[in-house]
Write a protein that holds these residues in place. Structure first.
Motif, short mmCIF file in Angstrom:
data_model
loop_
_atom_site.label_atom_id
_atom_site.label_comp_id
_atom_site.label_asym_id
_atom_site.label_seq_id
_atom_site.Cartn_x
_atom_site.Cartn_y
_atom_site.Cartn_z
N ILE A 97 3.24 -7.30 -15.19
CA ILE A 97 2.22 -8.27 -15.61
C ILE A 97 2.82 -9.30 -16.56
N ASP A 98 3.73 -8.86 -17.41
CA ASP A 98 4.35 -9.77 -18.38
C ASP A 98 5.26 -10.80 -17.73
N THR A 99 5.75 -10.54 -16.53
CA THR A 99 6.76 -11.41 -15.93
C THR A 99 6.36 -12.03 -14.59
N SER A 100 5.32 -11.54 -13.96
CA SER A 100 4.99 -11.99 -12.60
C SER A 100 4.17 -13.28 -12.62
N PRO A 101 4.26 -14.08 -11.56
CA PRO A 101 3.45 -15.30 -11.48
C PRO A 101 2.00 -15.03 -11.13
N ASP A 102 1.69 -13.88 -10.56
CA ASP A 102 0.32 -13.56 -10.15
C ASP A 102 0.23 -12.06 -9.97
N ASP A 103 -0.81 -11.45 -10.54
CA ASP A 103 -0.90 -9.99 -10.50
C ASP A 103 -2.19 -9.47 -9.90
N ARG A 104 -2.93 -10.28 -9.12
CA ARG A 104 -4.21 -9.83 -8.57
C ARG A 104 -4.06 -8.71 -7.56
N ILE A 105 -2.88 -8.54 -7.00
CA ILE A 105 -2.67 -7.46 -6.04
C ILE A 105 -2.94 -6.10 -6.67
N ILE A 106 -2.80 -6.00 -7.98
CA ILE A 106 -3.05 -4.75 -8.69
C ILE A 106 -4.47 -4.25 -8.44
N PHE A 107 -5.43 -5.18 -8.33
CA PHE A 107 -6.83 -4.79 -8.19
C PHE A 107 -7.11 -4.01 -6.91
N VAL A 108 -6.29 -4.20 -5.87
CA VAL A 108 -6.60 -3.61 -4.57
C VAL A 108 -5.55 -2.61 -4.08
N ASP A 109 -4.48 -2.44 -4.81
CA ASP A 109 -3.42 -1.50 -4.42
C ASP A 109 -3.89 -0.08 -4.74
N ASN A 110 -4.05 0.76 -3.70
CA ASN A 110 -4.59 2.10 -3.95
C ASN A 110 -3.59 3.06 -4.58
N ARG A 111 -2.33 2.63 -4.73
CA ARG A 111 -1.36 3.49 -5.40
C ARG A 111 -1.66 3.62 -6.89
N TRP A 112 -2.52 2.73 -7.41
CA TRP A 112 -2.85 2.80 -8.82
C TRP A 112 -4.09 3.65 -9.10
N ASP A 113 -4.61 4.32 -8.07
CA ASP A 113 -5.79 5.17 -8.28
C ASP A 113 -5.52 6.23 -9.33
N VAL A 114 -4.32 6.78 -9.32
CA VAL A 114 -3.97 7.81 -10.30
C VAL A 114 -3.93 7.22 -11.72
N LEU A 115 -3.56 5.93 -11.84
CA LEU A 115 -3.53 5.29 -13.15
C LEU A 115 -4.93 4.95 -13.64
N ARG A 116 -5.82 4.64 -12.71
CA ARG A 116 -7.18 4.27 -13.08
C ARG A 116 -7.91 5.41 -13.78
N LYS A 117 -7.46 6.63 -13.57
CA LYS A 117 -8.08 7.79 -14.22
C LYS A 117 -7.81 7.81 -15.72
N ASP A 118 -6.73 7.16 -16.13
CA ASP A 118 -6.42 7.02 -17.56
C ASP A 118 -7.13 5.78 -18.07
N THR A 119 -8.39 5.93 -18.41
CA THR A 119 -9.26 4.79 -18.68
C THR A 119 -8.72 3.86 -19.77
N ALA A 120 -8.24 4.44 -20.85
CA ALA A 120 -7.78 3.63 -21.98
C ALA A 120 -6.60 2.74 -21.58
N GLN A 121 -5.58 3.33 -20.98
CA GLN A 121 -4.40 2.54 -20.60
C GLN A 121 -4.74 1.54 -19.49
N TRP A 122 -5.58 1.97 -18.54
CA TRP A 122 -5.92 1.08 -17.43
C TRP A 122 -6.73 -0.12 -17.94
N ASN A 123 -7.71 0.11 -18.81
CA ASN A 123 -8.51 -0.99 -19.36
C ASN A 123 -7.66 -1.96 -20.17
N SER A 124 -6.68 -1.41 -20.88
CA SER A 124 -5.77 -2.26 -21.64
C SER A 124 -4.96 -3.14 -20.71
#
Length: 325
Positions: A97-124
């Motif tokens: 996120i700090d270096t990319s020109p666009d990061d909207r792909i994060i919203f739909v990539d299902n590989r991050w489902d495991v990260l979404r469970k960590d609410t605090a870090q994911w919301n940050s």
């Protein structure tokens, strides 16, 4: 064939617009004046990832000095996520996120489902994305609507583009049902937005969000309903000319009429059989002067170059001087 045309069309849409707008000096993204080809082509998994050899993939990525840094960060994050190493995955996803020109792909990539469970870090992490986008549009009056369109634009490309790149498309009927339901939802969203605000022009929401609104309309079944609003915006200098040209052509094609700017390809079984698996450029009015009209609205490629880029044929009869073809 149709999937290839859709993906290529989005790449061309995203990369050819050069309409400029003021941007915050503190913004480290280029949402408002970006070459999206860099992000569109960077997420294809390597062979080790596809084989499930995530640890080996991480070692190779860390040794790799060829790839762009933000590409490596995204792929490293994905490997760590699938290994269950959540903190390491968050570390590299934040670096992305700090270096990319666009990061909207994060919203739909299902590989991050495991990260979404960590609410605090994911919301940050999501807050960091939103903050970067809002910094890019600090002079835009309706930031709330711009942010809404920012999210909708990612959903709009969930199956059209991102799912293809990420190899996360459902199979068969599941894809049809899910994509149909999503398009229906998005159509309802843009309908609500336009009824309340009118078409979101650049002066209202910025270049990226206005382009997102354009794509939502372009992918809906109500183009004719919104066309007048888009045309008015174009005449006032508040809609990117290429977008107006593409919507004009799409409207005409849906009415079974000849297009003006040659932005629409077409394919079905009969066409593909006749042209060796290729689609064709939808018929164009006054084909002889189409490249002049394309140039006048800022389209930088000739119709011949464009047709080749979307795997379409221009039938020879288009070049013949006659009123009907």
């Amino acid at each position: 064939m149709k999937k290839k045309i859709i993906v290529t069309l989005f790449i061309i849409i995203s990369s050819c617009f050069s309409y400029t707008q003021g941007q915050s000096e503190t913004c480290h993204k280029n949402y408002e004046d970006r070459n999206s080809l860099g992000t569109i082509t960077c997420f294809a998994p390597d062979s080790l990832f596809l084989l499930g050899q995530y640890t080996e993939a991480i070692i190779k990525l860390k040794q790799d000095t060829i790839q762009l840094e933000y590409i490596k960060f995204y792929q490293l994050a994905a490997n760590y996520a699938l290994l269950g190493e959540i903190d390491s995955s968050f570390l590299y996803l934040n670096k992305f996120i700090d270096t990319s020109p666009d990061d909207r792909i994060i919203f739909v990539d299902n590989r991050w489902d495991v990260l979404r469970k960590d609410t605090a870090q994911w919301n940050s992490l999501i807050n960091k994305i939103e903050t970067a986008f809002l910094q890019c549009i600090d002079s835009v009056p309706n930031k709330k609507l711009a942010l809404r369109l920012f999210y909708l634009s990612a959903l709009d490309q969930k199956y059209r583009l991102y799912g293809v790149i990420l190899r996360q498309l459902p199979d068969g009927d599941t894809l049809y049902i899910e994509s149909f339901d999503l398009d229906l939802f998005l159509s309802q969203q843009i309908d609500s937005i336009i009824r309340h605000y009118g078409f979101p022009g650049i002066s209202m929401v910025g270049k990226l969000a206005s382009t997102s609104a354009f794509l939502l309309v372009q992918h809906s079944h109500k183009i004719h309903k919104y066309y007048k609003a888009v045309k008015n915006g174009y005449e006032q200098g508040d809609v990117i000319p290429q977008q107006y040209a593409m919507m004009t052509d799409r409207c005409l094609m849906q009415k079974r009429k000849k297009q003006i700017y040659g932005t629409q390809g077409f394919a079905n079984k009969r066409i593909e059989k006749k042209y060796g698996g290729h689609g064709i450029i939808w018929p164009v009015k006054d084909f002889k002067h189409v490249n002049e009209r394309r140039k006048n609205v800022g389209i930088t490629t000739s119709i011949e170059e464009y047709a080749k880029s979307i795997d379409c044929i221009i039938p020879e009869k288009y070049y013949k001087r006659r009123k009907k073809y």
